[in-house]
Design a protein around this motif. Structure first.
Motif, PDB file in Angstrom:
ATOM      1  N   ASP A   1      23.508 -32.717  36.206  1.00  0.00           N
ATOM      2  CA  ASP A   1      24.389 -31.639  36.110  1.00  0.00           C
ATOM      3  C   ASP A   1      24.907 -31.216  34.898  1.00  0.00           C
ATOM      4  O   ASP A   1      25.353 -29.991  34.754  1.00  0.00           O
ATOM      5  N   ALA A   2      24.916 -32.072  33.920  1.00  0.00           N
ATOM      6  CA  ALA A   2      25.382 -31.785  32.486  1.00  0.00           C
ATOM      7  C   ALA A   2      24.188 -30.795  32.015  1.00  0.00           C
ATOM      8  O   ALA A   2      24.637 -29.949  31.050  1.00  0.00           O
ATOM      9  N   HIS A   3      23.033 -31.249  32.246  1.00  0.00           N
ATOM     10  CA  HIS A   3      22.037 -30.341  31.605  1.00  0.00           C
ATOM     11  C   HIS A   3      22.181 -28.902  32.321  1.00  0.00           C
ATOM     12  O   HIS A   3      21.832 -27.910  31.581  1.00  0.00           O
ATOM     13  N   ALA A   4      22.412 -28.601  33.653  1.00  0.00           N
ATOM     14  CA  ALA A   4      22.620 -27.496  34.177  1.00  0.00           C
ATOM     15  C   ALA A   4      23.609 -26.581  33.575  1.00  0.00           C
ATOM     16  O   ALA A   4      23.528 -25.311  33.332  1.00  0.00           O
ATOM     17  N   ILE A   5      24.823 -27.426  33.251  1.00  0.00           N
ATOM     18  CA  ILE A   5      26.034 -26.610  32.665  1.00  0.00           C
ATOM     19  C   ILE A   5      25.575 -25.970  31.239  1.00  0.00           C
ATOM     20  O   ILE A   5      25.816 -25.174  30.777  1.00  0.00           O
ATOM     21  N   GLU A   6      24.956 -27.031  30.412  1.00  0.00           N
ATOM     22  CA  GLU A   6      24.395 -26.463  29.214  1.00  0.00           C
ATOM     23  C   GLU A   6      23.729 -25.489  29.165  1.00  0.00           C
ATOM     24  O   GLU A   6      23.680 -24.445  28.464  1.00  0.00           O
ATOM     25  N   LEU A   7      22.707 -25.289  30.218  1.00  0.00           N
ATOM     26  CA  LEU A   7      21.737 -24.287  30.363  1.00  0.00           C
ATOM     27  C   LEU A   7      22.403 -23.020  30.786  1.00  0.00           C
ATOM     28  O   LEU A   7      22.097 -22.130  30.148  1.00  0.00           O
ATOM     29  N   ALA A   8      23.478 -23.356  31.571  1.00  0.00           N
ATOM     30  CA  ALA A   8      24.138 -22.028  32.187  1.00  0.00           C
ATOM     31  C   ALA A   8      24.776 -21.590  30.827  1.00  0.00           C
ATOM     32  O   ALA A   8      25.033 -19.940  30.666  1.00  0.00           O
ATOM     33  N   ASP A   9      25.408 -22.561  30.107  1.00  0.00           N
ATOM     34  CA  ASP A   9      26.362 -21.886  28.823  1.00  0.00           C
ATOM     35  C   ASP A   9      25.141 -21.167  27.877  1.00  0.00           C
ATOM     36  O   ASP A   9      25.709 -20.148  27.273  1.00  0.00           O
TER      37      ASP A   9
END
Length: 203
Positions: free
Chosen positions: A188-196
């Motif tokens: 989930d954290a990875h996905a947020i960083e990727l979206a950012d």
């Protein structure tokens, strides 16, 4: 495919249920033992049915593998499109696409393992990989539409939308490949960083 088709062109509920059972068993067998060990006999044993039942519904292992991929991708697409409903801006759509696909696959790690095995091993009649860049045109096109919307509304800067679509797709693939190898990784954290990161790249 040798399953009996109804006059309407639709399979019966029983046929669909049996095919779903076979596909689910195939996913589990592939994820547990790898593509090479996922014979029709092994899949049939895992499903508690005869090999002949699989042969009735699928012409062979290749067709079954393709159906595994199709079902997983159809489910992902349904989840992502449902999450995107009500989103009005290209930025919201971009972030939702990344976060929803990650959120869905977080609960389906076995499916990711099976996909990885199929992508690396399934070959076409010419001996070339069945899946890869050459089979991703539909995905690239859908992502291009998202980025094109952002440019049209002025949310996104000018850039080559094909380059962004390919980069976007590859980044998601890499995120999942890493998570499969490192299950302790915070998806989930990875996905947020990727979206950012993608949002920053296009603004």
């Amino acid at each position: 495919m040798r399953s009996e088709i109804l006059p309407t062109g639709q399979r019966s509920f029983i046929e669909e249920a049996r095919r779903a059972q076979i596909i689910a068993a195939a996913i589990e067998v592939i994820a547990a033992g790898g593509f090479a060990k996922a014979s029709l006999a092994a899949i049939a044993k895992h499903a508690g049915i005869s090999k002949g039942v699989i042969s009735y519904h699928f012409a062979g292992k290749d067709e079954l593998m393709e159906e595994v991929v199709n079902q997983i991708y159809d489910t992902i697409a349904e989840r992502v499109l449902t999450s995107m409903k009500g989103q009005e801006t290209a930025t919201e759509l971009l972030r939702t696409q990344v976060l929803s696909v990650a959120g869905h696959m977080r609960g389906h790690r076995t499916q990711l393992q099976a996909l990885g095995e199929i992508f690396h091993n399934l070959r076409d009649a010419a001996g070339k990989p069945r899946y890869g860049v050459q089979s991703s045109e539909e995905l690239y096109t859908s992502l291009e539409r998202l980025y094109e919307l952002g440019q049209r509304t002025g949310e996104f800067r000018s850039f080559d939308i094909r380059v962004m679509a390919v980069t976007h797709s590859a980044a998601i693939d890499a995120m999942f490949e890493y998570w499969v190898v490192h299950p302790e990784h915070d998806l989930d954290a990875h996905a947020i960083e990727l979206a950012d990161l993608l949002e920053s790249a296009v603004k």
